[in-house]
Design a protein around this motif. Structure first.
Motif, mmCIF file in Angstrom:
data_model
loop_
_atom_site.group_PDB
_atom_site.id
_atom_site.type_symbol
_atom_site.label_atom_id
_atom_site.label_comp_id
_atom_site.label_asym_id
_atom_site.label_seq_id
_atom_site.Cartn_x
_atom_site.Cartn_y
_atom_site.Cartn_z
ATOM 1 N N LEU A 14 -20.024 29.017 1.895
ATOM 2 C CA LEU A 14 -20.360 30.270 2.754
ATOM 3 C C LEU A 14 -21.625 29.649 3.611
ATOM 4 C CD1 LEU A 14 -20.384 33.318 0.238
ATOM 5 C CD2 LEU A 14 -18.946 32.774 2.373
ATOM 6 N N SER A 15 -22.470 28.926 2.997
ATOM 7 C CA SER A 15 -23.645 28.481 3.774
ATOM 8 C C SER A 15 -23.058 27.624 4.904
ATOM 9 C CB SER A 15 -24.626 27.923 2.877
ATOM 10 O OG SER A 15 -25.761 27.310 3.623
ATOM 11 N N GLU A 16 -22.212 26.559 4.510
ATOM 12 C CA GLU A 16 -21.863 25.837 5.542
ATOM 13 C C GLU A 16 -20.903 26.279 6.560
ATOM 14 O OE1 GLU A 16 -19.277 22.925 3.695
ATOM 15 O OE2 GLU A 16 -20.785 22.259 2.298
ATOM 16 N N LYS A 17 -20.247 27.685 6.369
ATOM 17 C CA LYS A 17 -19.361 28.041 7.165
ATOM 18 C C LYS A 17 -20.447 29.155 8.149
ATOM 19 C CE LYS A 17 -15.103 26.696 5.958
ATOM 20 N NZ LYS A 17 -14.645 25.708 6.700
ATOM 21 N N GLY A 18 -21.350 29.528 7.583
ATOM 22 C CA GLY A 18 -22.414 30.358 8.040
ATOM 23 C C GLY A 18 -23.079 29.331 9.246
ATOM 24 N N LYS A 19 -23.489 28.266 8.844
ATOM 25 C CA LYS A 19 -24.421 27.184 9.626
ATOM 26 C C LYS A 19 -23.358 26.763 10.968
ATOM 27 C CE LYS A 19 -27.010 23.090 9.649
ATOM 28 N NZ LYS A 19 -27.427 22.047 9.011
ATOM 29 N N GLU A 20 -21.812 26.813 10.488
ATOM 30 C CA GLU A 20 -20.934 26.312 11.798
ATOM 31 C C GLU A 20 -20.846 27.506 12.813
ATOM 32 O OE1 GLU A 20 -17.132 25.332 9.831
ATOM 33 O OE2 GLU A 20 -18.156 23.655 8.765
ATOM 34 N N ALA A 21 -20.689 28.661 12.154
ATOM 35 C CA ALA A 21 -20.684 29.966 13.052
ATOM 36 C C ALA A 21 -21.892 30.068 14.062
ATOM 37 C CB ALA A 21 -20.402 31.207 12.220
ATOM 38 N N VAL A 22 -23.058 29.799 13.356
ATOM 39 C CA VAL A 22 -24.343 29.682 14.406
ATOM 40 C C VAL A 22 -24.302 28.748 15.199
ATOM 41 C CG1 VAL A 22 -26.789 29.316 14.175
ATOM 42 C CG2 VAL A 22 -25.665 30.843 12.426
ATOM 43 N N ASP A 23 -23.949 27.432 14.982
ATOM 44 C CA ASP A 23 -23.668 26.156 15.883
ATOM 45 C C ASP A 23 -22.767 26.652 16.995
ATOM 46 O OD1 ASP A 23 -25.712 24.809 14.462
ATOM 47 O OD2 ASP A 23 -24.024 23.567 13.217
ATOM 48 N N LYS A 24 -21.564 27.408 16.579
ATOM 49 C CA LYS A 24 -20.492 27.514 17.686
ATOM 50 C C LYS A 24 -21.055 28.588 18.490
ATOM 51 C CE LYS A 24 -16.423 26.378 15.004
ATOM 52 N NZ LYS A 24 -15.127 26.646 14.485
ATOM 53 N N ALA A 25 -21.883 29.590 17.952
ATOM 54 C CA ALA A 25 -22.254 30.576 18.796
ATOM 55 C C ALA A 25 -23.423 30.147 19.914
ATOM 56 C CB ALA A 25 -23.108 31.659 17.845
ATOM 57 N N LYS A 26 -24.208 29.183 19.281
ATOM 58 C CA LYS A 26 -25.069 28.487 20.078
ATOM 59 C C LYS A 26 -24.627 27.833 21.473
ATOM 60 C CE LYS A 26 -29.061 27.676 16.843
ATOM 61 N NZ LYS A 26 -29.759 26.540 16.034
ATOM 62 N N VAL A 27 -23.353 26.997 21.115
ATOM 63 C CA VAL A 27 -22.596 26.343 22.008
ATOM 64 C C VAL A 27 -22.284 27.371 23.252
ATOM 65 C CG1 VAL A 27 -20.598 24.997 22.487
ATOM 66 C CG2 VAL A 27 -22.276 24.257 20.587
ATOM 67 N N LEU A 28 -21.561 28.650 22.441
ATOM 68 C CA LEU A 28 -20.893 29.427 23.419
ATOM 69 C C LEU A 28 -21.979 30.057 24.341
ATOM 70 C CD1 LEU A 28 -18.269 31.199 20.936
ATOM 71 C CD2 LEU A 28 -17.764 29.573 23.029
ATOM 72 N N ALA A 29 -23.100 30.440 23.781
ATOM 73 C CA ALA A 29 -24.073 31.175 24.668
ATOM 74 C C ALA A 29 -24.634 29.868 25.880
ATOM 75 C CB ALA A 29 -25.524 31.256 23.560
ATOM 76 N N GLU A 30 -24.735 28.666 25.228
ATOM 77 C CA GLU A 30 -24.979 27.704 26.294
ATOM 78 C C GLU A 30 -23.970 27.599 27.460
ATOM 79 O OE1 GLU A 30 -26.545 23.065 26.566
ATOM 80 O OE2 GLU A 30 -26.153 23.822 24.523
ATOM 81 N N ILE A 31 -22.658 27.570 26.915
ATOM 82 C CA ILE A 31 -21.765 27.552 28.078
ATOM 83 C C ILE A 31 -21.980 28.749 28.744
ATOM 84 C CG2 ILE A 31 -19.234 27.805 28.375
ATOM 85 C CD1 ILE A 31 -18.890 26.115 25.763
ATOM 86 N N ALA A 32 -22.045 29.869 28.598
ATOM 87 C CA ALA A 32 -22.250 31.224 29.091
ATOM 88 C C ALA A 32 -23.358 30.920 30.205
ATOM 89 C CB ALA A 32 -22.257 32.334 28.227
ATOM 90 N N SER A 33 -24.362 30.545 29.467
ATOM 91 C CA SER A 33 -25.590 30.511 30.259
ATOM 92 C C SER A 33 -25.231 29.347 31.776
ATOM 93 C CB SER A 33 -26.744 29.852 29.609
ATOM 94 O OG SER A 33 -27.926 29.446 30.741
ATOM 95 N N LEU A 34 -24.758 28.193 31.320
ATOM 96 C CA LEU A 34 -24.424 27.310 32.377
ATOM 97 C C LEU A 34 -23.318 27.987 33.478
ATOM 98 C CD1 LEU A 34 -24.109 23.969 30.086
ATOM 99 C CD2 LEU A 34 -25.740 24.665 31.904
ATOM 100 N N LYS A 35 -22.280 28.638 32.757
ATOM 101 C CA LYS A 35 -21.451 29.358 33.961
ATOM 102 C C LYS A 35 -22.172 30.096 34.587
ATOM 103 C CE LYS A 35 -17.228 29.055 31.543
ATOM 104 N NZ LYS A 35 -16.009 29.806 30.802
ATOM 105 N N GLY A 36 -23.136 30.798 34.140
ATOM 106 C CA GLY A 36 -24.031 31.797 34.917
ATOM 107 C C GLY A 36 -24.828 31.054 36.153
ATOM 108 N N GLN A 37 -25.260 29.799 35.452
ATOM 109 C CA GLN A 37 -25.783 29.137 36.746
ATOM 110 C C GLN A 37 -25.085 28.511 37.778
ATOM 111 O OE1 GLN A 37 -28.511 26.146 34.860
ATOM 112 N NE2 GLN A 37 -28.732 27.235 33.139
ATOM 113 N N VAL A 38 -23.889 28.127 37.428
ATOM 114 C CA VAL A 38 -22.880 27.857 38.339
ATOM 115 C C VAL A 38 -22.383 28.764 39.343
ATOM 116 C CG1 VAL A 38 -20.178 27.133 38.630
ATOM 117 C CG2 VAL A 38 -21.657 25.802 37.047
ATOM 118 N N ASN A 39 -22.341 30.015 38.806
ATOM 119 C CA ASN A 39 -21.994 31.075 39.543
ATOM 120 C C ASN A 39 -23.061 31.440 40.704
ATOM 121 O OD1 ASN A 39 -19.539 31.883 38.549
ATOM 122 N ND2 ASN A 39 -20.401 33.071 36.916
#
Length: 97
Positions: A14-39
């Motif tokens: 559960l701890s590993e999966k939670g950490k993976e989910a947090v890491d994925k969420a951070k990547v998705l947030a960064e992608i969204a931020s970069l897409k906003g900057q591109v726009n």
């Protein structure tokens, strides 16, 4: 003791999966931020293209370069159409009164 071992493994999983989910969420947030900057950059480009076109039209619409003649005439025609339509609107307003 086997139950405790299983609980530890479940907890670790559960701890590993939670950490993976947090890491994925951070990547998705960064992608969204970069897409906003591109726009934002694309909007700056679009606005400047519009300004270049407006400036060119205002400076050269009476004798445009052949490359832009069609577009300048289309703008002239549309402006004339607007003037005619506004005159008709004013006529109708006067008739109404």
């Amino acid at each position: 003791m086997e139950i405790l071992g299983n609980l530890e493994k479940i907890g670790e999983t559960l701890s590993e999966k939670g950490k993976e989910a947090v890491d994925k969420a951070k990547v998705l947030a960064e992608i969204a931020s970069l897409k906003g900057q591109v726009n934002t950059c694309e909007e700056v480009i679009r606005q400047n293209y519009l300004e270049i076109g407006r400036t060119y039209y205002e400076a050269c619409h009476e004798s445009p370069d052949a490359l832009f003649e069609k577009q300048c005439r289309a703008i002239d025609n549309a402006r004339n159409g607007i003037s005619e339509l506004q005159a008709k609107i004013e006529e109708l307003k006067e008739k109404k009164n």
